[in-house]
Design an enzyme around this catalytic site. Structure first.
Site, PDB file in Angstrom:
ATOM      1  N   LYS A 216       0.827  -1.208   0.000  1.00 19.83           N
ATOM      2  CA  LYS A 216       0.000   0.000   0.000  1.00 19.83           C
ATOM      3  C   LYS A 216       0.862   1.259   0.000  1.00 19.83           C
ATOM      4  O   LYS A 216       1.739   1.421   0.857  1.00 19.83           O
ATOM      5  CB  LYS A 216      -0.942   0.007   1.214  1.00 19.83           C
ATOM      6  CG  LYS A 216      -1.888  -1.190   1.264  1.00 19.83           C
ATOM      7  CD  LYS A 216      -2.828  -1.223   0.061  1.00 19.83           C
ATOM      8  CE  LYS A 216      -3.733  -2.444   0.120  1.00 19.83           C
ATOM      9  NZ  LYS A 216      -4.544  -2.587  -1.107  1.00 19.83           N
TER      10      LYS A 216
ATOM     11  N   ASP B 159      -0.084  -0.514  -4.607  1.00 20.17           N
ATOM     12  CA  ASP B 159      -1.504  -0.137  -4.689  1.00 20.17           C
ATOM     13  C   ASP B 159      -1.742   1.188  -3.971  1.00 20.17           C
ATOM     14  O   ASP B 159      -1.580   1.281  -2.755  1.00 20.17           O
ATOM     15  CB  ASP B 159      -2.343  -1.260  -4.050  1.00 20.17           C
ATOM     16  CG  ASP B 159      -3.834  -1.060  -4.242  1.00 20.17           C
ATOM     17  OD1 ASP B 159      -4.243  -0.024  -4.819  1.00 20.17           O
ATOM     18  OD2 ASP B 159      -4.602  -1.950  -3.820  1.00 20.17           O
TER      19      ASP B 159
ATOM     20  N   GLU C 283      -1.063  -0.305  -9.066  1.00 23.51           N
ATOM     21  CA  GLU C 283      -2.513  -0.521  -8.984  1.00 23.51           C
ATOM     22  C   GLU C 283      -3.221   0.752  -8.555  1.00 23.51           C
ATOM     23  O   GLU C 283      -2.800   1.428  -7.617  1.00 23.51           O
ATOM     24  CB  GLU C 283      -2.833  -1.655  -7.990  1.00 23.51           C
ATOM     25  CG  GLU C 283      -4.344  -1.847  -7.813  1.00 23.51           C
ATOM     26  CD  GLU C 283      -4.716  -3.139  -7.099  1.00 23.51           C
ATOM     27  OE1 GLU C 283      -3.926  -4.092  -7.125  1.00 23.51           O
ATOM     28  OE2 GLU C 283      -5.816  -3.186  -6.532  1.00 23.51           O
TER      29      GLU C 283
ATOM     30  N   ASP D  19      -8.615  -0.918 -10.195  1.00 23.48           N
ATOM     31  CA  ASP D  19      -9.446  -1.593  -9.204  1.00 23.48           C
ATOM     32  C   ASP D  19     -10.705  -0.756  -8.940  1.00 23.48           C
ATOM     33  O   ASP D  19     -11.767  -0.999  -9.539  1.00 23.48           O
ATOM     34  CB  ASP D  19      -8.617  -1.813  -7.923  1.00 23.48           C
ATOM     35  CG  ASP D  19      -9.336  -2.595  -6.851  1.00 23.48           C
ATOM     36  OD1 ASP D  19     -10.558  -2.817  -6.980  1.00 23.48           O
ATOM     37  OD2 ASP D  19      -8.706  -2.989  -5.851  1.00 23.48           O
TER      38      ASP D  19
ATOM     39  N   LYS E  92     -13.491  -7.480  -7.582  1.00 16.62           N
ATOM     40  CA  LYS E  92     -13.956  -7.701  -6.210  1.00 16.62           C
ATOM     41  C   LYS E  92     -15.430  -8.060  -6.294  1.00 16.62           C
ATOM     42  O   LYS E  92     -16.222  -7.301  -6.860  1.00 16.62           O
ATOM     43  CB  LYS E  92     -13.733  -6.443  -5.368  1.00 16.62           C
ATOM     44  CG  LYS E  92     -12.255  -6.138  -5.098  1.00 16.62           C
ATOM     45  CD  LYS E  92     -12.113  -5.003  -4.092  1.00 16.62           C
ATOM     46  CE  LYS E  92     -10.740  -4.975  -3.451  1.00 16.62           C
ATOM     47  NZ  LYS E  92      -9.721  -4.288  -4.280  1.00 16.62           N
TER      48      LYS E  92
HETATM   49 MG    MG Z   1      -6.739  -2.496  -4.857  1.00 17.43          MG
END
Ligand code: MG
Length: 374
Positions: free
Chosen positions: A165, A198, A224, A247, A271
């Site tokens: 992250k 991400d 990402e 995403d 997702k």
């Molecule tokens: Mg993601």
């Protein structure tokens, strides 16, 4: 076969790691989960889950799931739960959008369908591809050395994919600390490992370009969700050589088609509740496949039932396009159902039991918060 009763349940799922941090200063400590049980006139039942990642991740929130169910449940009572496209058509006629509310009904219908057919859901979604599905780690933003140590811990457990992250605010170190985080996490990279950096839509193109210019050549990773809008993403895309996986921007068939049309990405994060359930995730997976995109299969957190849906989808996704799945069970400290898919060496395989293969723990579920009956 007809749906004769729909029950909704609510369970709080504390984050297993204390405080989960995302770009933009967003923090999460607990997730509000909604579960749906569908009961048919034959006595077969099925379960689904929708757990939004808090109210600040995408345009989805937990009370919205339950408000959406008020609109959706009456529309599908009396329908055949095995007719998944017809179920989704009826939900679309009753409520526009709100994928997170449609998901638990859709997934519960797939569970019933599998039980009725005597087949695991992965076989209904295109067919089991044998072998374990590799899971991805989630390396929350921290100091570069702490993140490097967290990657090492997951490597020891057998994880081959790591989601790192990034997206630090300027006061926190901005692009400089993000570049250090990526380099630290890739420092001990082993052959076959796959890294995502991400940003969860948390960077401007300016931030991303500064970050990329600080990195040495030859680092093997995928960026990402760098930016929050299509304009920013496309602007960055034209000026960046790192592969991009989208995403949060990709939530529907239309979004995937738009991304392909504009050549906005090299992969998508699917997702289950963000895409609108298993029916829609499968459609979007097939569109992505036809365009040569890679995909990860995840959800916006969730517990055992959300993971079961993820795993059946991933288990039937061609390996050349599948870039890891997410074990949501590892993110929360509550077990909501028995699901015989243990995590071993960083992977798991969907069970052979009919349907999803989950047995909900009714002590954890408690009493339903809403019931609809035909
Ligand atoms: Mg993601």
């Amino acid at each position: 076969m007809k749906i004769k009763r729909i029950e909704a349940y609510q369970v709080d799922l504390p984050y297993a790691g204390g405080v989960y941090r995302l770009s933009g200063g967003r923090t999460y400590e607990s997730f509000d989960a909604t579960f749906v049980r569908i009961v048919t006139d034959t006595g077969l039942d099925g379960w689904g889950e929708s757990t939004p990642f808090g109210s600040t991740y995408i345009a989805a929130h937990a009370r919205g799931v339950r408000a959406g169910l008020e609109e959706l449940a009456p529309a599908v009572l009396g329908m055949d739960p095995r007719q998944l496209d017809r179920i989704n058509d009826a939900m679309d006629m009753a409520l526009m959008g709100h994928h997170h509310a449609k998901t638990p009904i859709d997934v519960a219908c797939w569970d019933v369908f599998g039980k009725a057919a005597g087949m695991p859901v992965c076989d209904l979604l295109g067919g089991r591809i044998p072998g374990k599905v590799a899971m991805i780690s989630s390396i929350g933003s921290d100091t570069p050395e702490a993140m490097r140590a967290n990657v090492a811990r997951h490597r020891e457990m057998g994880f081959m994919g790591h989601s790192v992250k990034i997206g630090a605010e300027e006061a926190e170190g901005g692009p400089m600390i993000d570049a250090e985080r990526i380099q630290a996490c890739l420092a001990d990279r082993r052959p076959g490992e796959w890294f995502l950096a991400d940003a969860n839509n948390g960077m401007t193109p300016e931030h991303a370009l500064r970050l990329l210019s600080l990195l040495p050549e030859g680092l093997d990773f995928v960026l990402e969700a760098p930016c929050p809008t299509w304009r920013e993403t496309l602007s960055l895309r034209q000026r960046c050589r790192v592969p991009i996986l989208l995403d949060e921007l990709v939530q529907s068939e239309e979004d995937i088609i738009h991304a392909i049309d504009r050549d906005a990405c090299d992969g998508v994060g699917l997702k289950i509740s963000k895409q609108g359930g298993l029916t829609r995730t499968r459609r979007q997976r097939e569109i992505a496949r036809a365009a040569g995109l890679v995909a990860s299969v995840q959800d916006t957190t969730g517990s055992d039932i959300a993971f079961a849906a993820i795993l059946h989808m991933a288990q039937s996704t061609p390996r050349h396009m599948l870039r890891q799945a997410l074990d949501t069970r590892s993110m929360v400290s509550v077990t909501t159902a028995a699901f015989d898919a243990p995590l071993q060496d960083g992977g798991a395989e969907a069970p052979d039991a009919p349907g999803l293969g989950v047995t909900p723990d009714m002590d954890v579920m408690g009493d339903p918060v809403a019931v609809w009956e035909a």
